[in-house]
Design an enzyme around this catalytic site. Sequence first.
Site, PDB file in Angstrom:
ATOM      1  N   ASP A 117     111.281  22.997 -24.254  1.00  0.00           N
ATOM      2  CA  ASP A 117     111.873  24.299 -24.552  1.00  0.00           C
ATOM      3  C   ASP A 117     113.322  24.113 -24.972  1.00  0.00           C
ATOM      4  OD1 ASP A 117     112.797  26.870 -24.696  1.00  0.00           O
ATOM      5  OD2 ASP A 117     112.082  27.492 -22.716  1.00  0.00           O
TER       6      ASP A 117
ATOM      7  N   HIS B 183     115.053  28.742 -25.160  1.00  0.00           N
ATOM      8  CA  HIS B 183     115.628  29.519 -24.072  1.00  0.00           C
ATOM      9  C   HIS B 183     116.765  28.726 -23.425  1.00  0.00           C
ATOM     10  CE1 HIS B 183     111.470  31.053 -24.561  1.00  0.00           C
ATOM     11  NE2 HIS B 183     112.088  32.213 -24.446  1.00  0.00           N
TER      12      HIS B 183
ATOM     13  N   SER C 225     112.113  37.215 -25.644  1.00  0.00           N
ATOM     14  CA  SER C 225     112.316  36.566 -24.351  1.00  0.00           C
ATOM     15  C   SER C 225     113.728  36.009 -24.188  1.00  0.00           C
ATOM     16  CB  SER C 225     111.288  35.439 -24.155  1.00  0.00           C
ATOM     17  OG  SER C 225     111.312  34.541 -25.247  1.00  0.00           O
TER      18      SER C 225
END
Length: 433
Positions: free
Chosen positions: A397, A400, A155
Amino acid sequence: MELLPFRKTRFLQKNTKKIITTLAITSLILLACTRGLNNHPAVQNHPPPPSPPPSNNPQSAPPQRPAEEIKLSEDEEEKCDIFTGEWVPNPDAPYYTNRTCWAIHEHQNCMKYGRPDNEFMKWRWKPDGCELRVFNPFQFLDIVRDKSLAFVGDSVGRNQMQSMICLLSRVEYPIDVSPTTDEHFKRWKYVNYNFTLAYFWSPFLVRSNERDSDGPTHTGLFNLYLDEYDHSWTTQIDEFDYLIINAGHWLTRTAVYYENRRAVGCRYCQLPDLTDLPTTYGYRRVFRTAFKAINERENFKGVVFLRTFAPSHFENGPWNAGGNCVRQKPFLSNETILEGQNLDMYMTQLEEFRAAEKEGRKRFRLLDTTQAMLLRPDGHPSRYGHWPNENVTLYNDCVHWCLPGPIDSWADLLLHMMKMEARRWHKERKKLQ
């Protein structure tokens, strides 16, 4: 192998604070635009008005600017390690917003979900000893005209693709030409440039399946067949001119490792009669297998970029125990160091890359983002990937990257390397004439 001690020695020589890549950057000066990026009216600091997602009608794309000639310098030669440097202020950034780009996934849409600061968007990567031009979308699209580029990996690789789409949206919106409705396998077409951008989901790079959806750490337990190709991407790459491959954070998950169709150990699987192996055991072998798959593709003639590991930045605890990333500006290069598992994974990547490169069967290039991203603890979504009152179980997170954000600078590095590739091709062609 001499690579490991050599690289560690250079870490110490740079005050133990910098990661030195082993790429010796050969010369390239490729002037593809008759005007600089900042002087181009379509690429000014003022963002364009919000645009709706494109339809599959090519007429929905913005008008094409006439192709800009790519000129090669005959006399100048520049050698620079573009992967070692500092982040410096860039008041002109960002070059798009979360309102002008439809490609941003919700959990990286930091400004939509209330991130209070915006300085994390206003930096650019400055290599030591040379300048790195800010990404020019017109120049990039001229270089890739009639070509194709595929991202393969996890991702974070998809994060990079979305950044690229946002940066290119100042010139043209692509249309969706995906052969499937599966969001893990996407294809986008830039009609006016006949350029295809693709994404292949393969977080482990090798064949895998989920053994237990929960597992000992509640993140799933996977079977990884370390010596078997993942045909979902290895059989699809022949048509691509550029391949950007990555893997990293998924290899830290619990997994059972198979070789020659038998279990040889695992990573924290807590299963009887299976030896617990370090993360780098599986990490080394998945890259070895992925590079072997590429080398064995007789019809693949493209350039392979290994995009190196981008460290996470959890502080005050691990990801599942309250860890977070709340810093609001980059580190200086002498304020942190790549160490522990991050260093081990980075070095493992480099060793397997060098081994594949040494075979000389394909063109392998190192897109080394590790040092730059080590210095960006401020660029992650943290808790700003959803509304605070949403009834969802989500962790902070710190893996990312916000869009717009630091990951946009990967396009600066990639375009520079594509210029070098064009110059290399030009010089080789002249030798044959």
